[in-house]
Design an enzyme around this catalytic site. Structure first.
Site, mmCIF file in Angstrom:
data_model
loop_
_atom_site.group_PDB
_atom_site.id
_atom_site.type_symbol
_atom_site.label_atom_id
_atom_site.label_comp_id
_atom_site.label_asym_id
_atom_site.label_seq_id
_atom_site.Cartn_x
_atom_site.Cartn_y
_atom_site.Cartn_z
ATOM 1 N N ARG A 112 25.711 29.226 59.281
ATOM 2 C CA ARG A 112 25.483 27.850 58.841
ATOM 3 C C ARG A 112 24.536 27.185 59.833
ATOM 4 O O ARG A 112 24.511 27.533 61.007
ATOM 5 C CB ARG A 112 26.816 27.083 58.832
ATOM 6 C CG ARG A 112 27.951 27.783 58.078
ATOM 7 C CD ARG A 112 27.860 27.613 56.586
ATOM 8 N NE ARG A 112 27.871 26.207 56.214
ATOM 9 C CZ ARG A 112 28.969 25.454 56.175
ATOM 10 N NH1 ARG A 112 30.141 25.963 56.495
ATOM 11 N NH2 ARG A 112 28.892 24.192 55.816
ATOM 12 N N PRO A 151 30.204 19.242 50.694
ATOM 13 C CA PRO A 151 30.994 18.041 50.990
ATOM 14 C C PRO A 151 31.959 18.300 52.143
ATOM 15 O O PRO A 151 32.497 19.390 52.267
ATOM 16 C CB PRO A 151 31.770 17.807 49.689
ATOM 17 C CG PRO A 151 31.091 18.630 48.658
ATOM 18 C CD PRO A 151 30.446 19.776 49.370
ATOM 19 N N GLU A 152 32.143 17.281 52.987
ATOM 20 C CA GLU A 152 33.087 17.420 54.091
ATOM 21 C C GLU A 152 34.363 16.653 53.747
ATOM 22 O O GLU A 152 34.481 16.043 52.683
ATOM 23 C CB GLU A 152 32.435 16.928 55.382
ATOM 24 C CG GLU A 152 31.128 17.675 55.626
ATOM 25 C CD GLU A 152 30.608 17.612 57.045
ATOM 26 O OE1 GLU A 152 31.397 17.349 57.964
ATOM 27 O OE2 GLU A 152 29.412 17.853 57.232
ATOM 28 N N LYS A 196 39.159 20.052 52.271
ATOM 29 C CA LYS A 196 38.211 19.960 51.161
ATOM 30 C C LYS A 196 38.874 20.271 49.819
ATOM 31 O O LYS A 196 38.201 20.492 48.824
ATOM 32 C CB LYS A 196 37.035 20.904 51.420
ATOM 33 C CG LYS A 196 36.318 20.579 52.739
ATOM 34 C CD LYS A 196 35.228 21.574 53.039
ATOM 35 C CE LYS A 196 34.672 21.337 54.441
ATOM 36 N NZ LYS A 196 33.635 22.317 54.791
#
Ligand SMILES: [Zn+2]
Length: 284
Positions: free
Chosen positions: A273, A2-3, A51
């Protein structure tokens, strides 16, 4: 993962149903956290920083959680089957007489005095979604087109209160080695927080910038402003319902030029990533 927009949406939803209400049930399934040490009482507000999620109680303590990779909060009617929270992946249950908030697969949990929330996020750069995280020279544009720049947060005391945070973010970029690739730098939460792989990729695509371009050659202010815009729109409309141009579209045609979208890994070897990009539109 999630961002920032997802976490802020969760905070807004939890605030809607918990803010100002007394909890009738608190169930925290986390080894190091004791509910006994926790004066449940009335929820003052729920807020997000990058976050990290904070449920603040009127008694002056905060429940801090983090979604990590797979965490999710669901809000269901109290008394419903899901409100029983019988799944082994449930980590937290916060309920009023009307609504039950169930946190699944949370990646972090602490109870801290609200005044010490900062200690938990001291390692983070400024939150790109903070209310005032708008560069000064873009303020006129922001006033003319607020939906593009200003986060639809609730009116409450934010953790960040001035556009000094924007200047702080830019100074943190300036302090990085200027040969460092922009893709991995955007994901470095100690430089600026709240950006994940989706909006790193979408922001770079918007500005036709390769994820490997050195910081020294990257126009940071428009890039950060548009990533912030992407994230703010994400708060209004979740990613699932929006057009994504490059992220997770490897091999599919670029929506601008038709070249197949490519994927490469960015970041240090221990924390690589994926970065999706168009090799033609974003050749440098
Ligand atoms: Zn292209």
């Amino acid at each position: 993962m999630p961002e920032g927009d997802t976490v802020l949406s969760v905070a807004n939803r939890l605030h809607e149903v918990l803010g100002g209400h007394s909890l009738t049930r608190v169930d925290l399934r986390w080894p190091s956290v004791s509910v006994d040490a926790f004066n449940r009482g009335v929820v003052h507000d729920v807020d997000a920083y990058a976050k990290h999620l904070f449920v603040r109680f009127a008694s002056g303590v905060s429940l801090h959680t983090h979604l990590r990779m797979d965490g999710v909060w669901r809000v269901v009617p109290t008394g419903s089957r899901e409100a029983q929270a019988s799944s082994p992946t449930v980590r937290a249950v916060l309920a009023t007489s009307e609504w039950t908030c169930v946190g699944y697969e949370l990646g972090m949990m602490d109870i801290v005095p609200t005044a010490r929330e900062r200690d938990l996020i001291a390692h983070l750069g400024p939150d790109i979604l903070a209310d005032q995280c708008v560069p000064t020279h873009l303020l006129d544009q922001a006033r003319a087109d607020p939906a593009r720049f200003l986060a639809p947060r609730r009116a409450h005391t934010s953790l960040l209160v001035s556009d000094r945070d924007w200047i702080e973010a830019l100074s943190r970029f300036a302090a990085q080695p200027q040969t460092r690739p922009i893709g991995e730098t955007l994901l470095d939460q100690s430089v600026v927080s709240g950006i994940g792989t989706i909006f790193m990729a979408e922001g770079l695509f918007t500005h036709r910038i390769s994820p490997m371009r050195p910081l020294a050659d990257t126009p940071l202010v428009p890039l950060l402003a548009s990533i912030r815009g992407h994230l703010i729109r994400g708060v209004v409309r979740p990613v699932a319902g929006r057009r994504i141009h490059v992220h997770s579209r490897r091999g599919q045609p670029c929506m601008r030029c038709g070249t197949p979208i490519a994927r490469r890994l960015v970041g240090p070897p221990t924390a690589q990533r994926p970065a999706f990009y168009c090799p033609t539109c974003q050749h440098r």
